[in-house]
Design a protein around this motif. Structure first.
Motif, PDB file in Angstrom:
ATOM      1  N   HIS A   6       0.835  -1.196   0.000  1.00 31.24           N
ATOM      2  CA  HIS A   6       0.000   0.000   0.000  1.00 31.24           C
ATOM      3  C   HIS A   6       0.877   1.256   0.000  1.00 31.24           C
ATOM      4  CE1 HIS A   6      -3.187   2.839   0.829  1.00 31.24           C
ATOM      5  NE2 HIS A   6      -2.485   3.295   1.843  1.00 31.24           N
ATOM      6  N   ASN A  36       2.617   1.733  -3.421  1.00 34.39           N
ATOM      7  CA  ASN A  36       1.734   2.243  -4.478  1.00 34.39           C
ATOM      8  C   ASN A  36       1.336   3.688  -4.221  1.00 34.39           C
ATOM      9  OD1 ASN A  36       1.815  -0.220  -5.777  1.00 34.39           O
ATOM     10  ND2 ASN A  36       0.021  -1.011  -4.687  1.00 34.39           N
ATOM     11  N   ALA A  37       0.993   3.986  -2.972  1.00 34.61           N
ATOM     12  CA  ALA A  37       0.506   5.332  -2.659  1.00 34.61           C
ATOM     13  C   ALA A  37       1.597   6.374  -2.913  1.00 34.61           C
ATOM     14  CB  ALA A  37       0.035   5.401  -1.210  1.00 34.61           C
ATOM     15  N   LEU A  38       2.850   5.983  -2.660  1.00 32.08           N
ATOM     16  CA  LEU A  38       3.947   6.955  -2.803  1.00 32.08           C
ATOM     17  C   LEU A  38       4.744   6.726  -4.091  1.00 32.08           C
ATOM     18  CD1 LEU A  38       4.988   6.999   0.960  1.00 32.08           C
ATOM     19  CD2 LEU A  38       3.830   8.833  -0.293  1.00 32.08           C
ATOM     20  N   GLN A  39       4.299   5.768  -4.896  1.00 36.83           N
ATOM     21  CA  GLN A  39       4.911   5.487  -6.199  1.00 36.83           C
ATOM     22  C   GLN A  39       6.412   5.242  -6.106  1.00 36.83           C
ATOM     23  OE1 GLN A  39       2.982   9.049  -8.185  1.00 36.83           O
ATOM     24  NE2 GLN A  39       1.922   7.413  -9.253  1.00 36.83           N
TER      25      GLN A  39
END
Lengths: 106, 106
Positions: free
Chosen positions: B39, B42-45
């Motif tokens: 998570h 993905n959220a912070l790439q």
């Protein structure tokens, strides 16, 4: 602040501006427009080498311009915020405001 | 924001919290308390390696704790904010508020 499948707003932070020393330099210049190397060094409690390296990054990104001169017989380097540097700093501030307001609501 | 002879408030920024990726991790955890590695990634790439390195720094500073487990047959790493991590994040937010209010007054 964001749905799990979306990038978090902080993923957009621009490291050329956000990094601690560079943010300090830009924040000081936003207030006084132009400052000399020694003033920045003292205000941010840096070594010559550390400030020099970060100024180089800021110049490369077009956020500041340097001007060499002399004053009272000493060579000095003046650092000035560019219009682009000011815009980049303001984008950073907008992101930080989102962060602050989200975290303060917790 | 400060007299020329005094350190600028941003000289006090704590790099263990302020750094872009680590600030993103702490901000997400402040909202949801515990998140798994994927998570955050993905959220912070981020890449695995990049997130892994920054989590290590956060653990070393006592800002987060890791918990290994499995879910749906896959090994997962859960990341949780510590009370100290929350305090450090709030100190960062206080400094950022000073910055934002000073720059917005320009």
């Amino acid at each position: 602040m964001t749905a799990p499948s979306e990038p978090h707003p902080l993923a957009r932070l621009d490291e050329s501006v956000h990094q601690r020393t560079r943010l300090g330099v830009l924040a000081i210049l936003a207030e006084i427009n132009e400052a000399d190397f020694s003033h920045l060094k003292n205000a941010l409690q840096l070594t010559d080498g550390n400030l020099g390296r970060h100024l180089e990054v800021l110049v490369q990104h077009g956020h500041v311009e340097l001007r060499k001169g002399s004053s009272a017989g000493r060579r000095r380097t003046w650092v000035r915020l560019t219009p682009q540097g000011r815009r980049s700093l303001m984008s950073e501030v907008e992101l930080l405001k989102v962060l602050v307001s989200t975290l303060e609501a917790k």
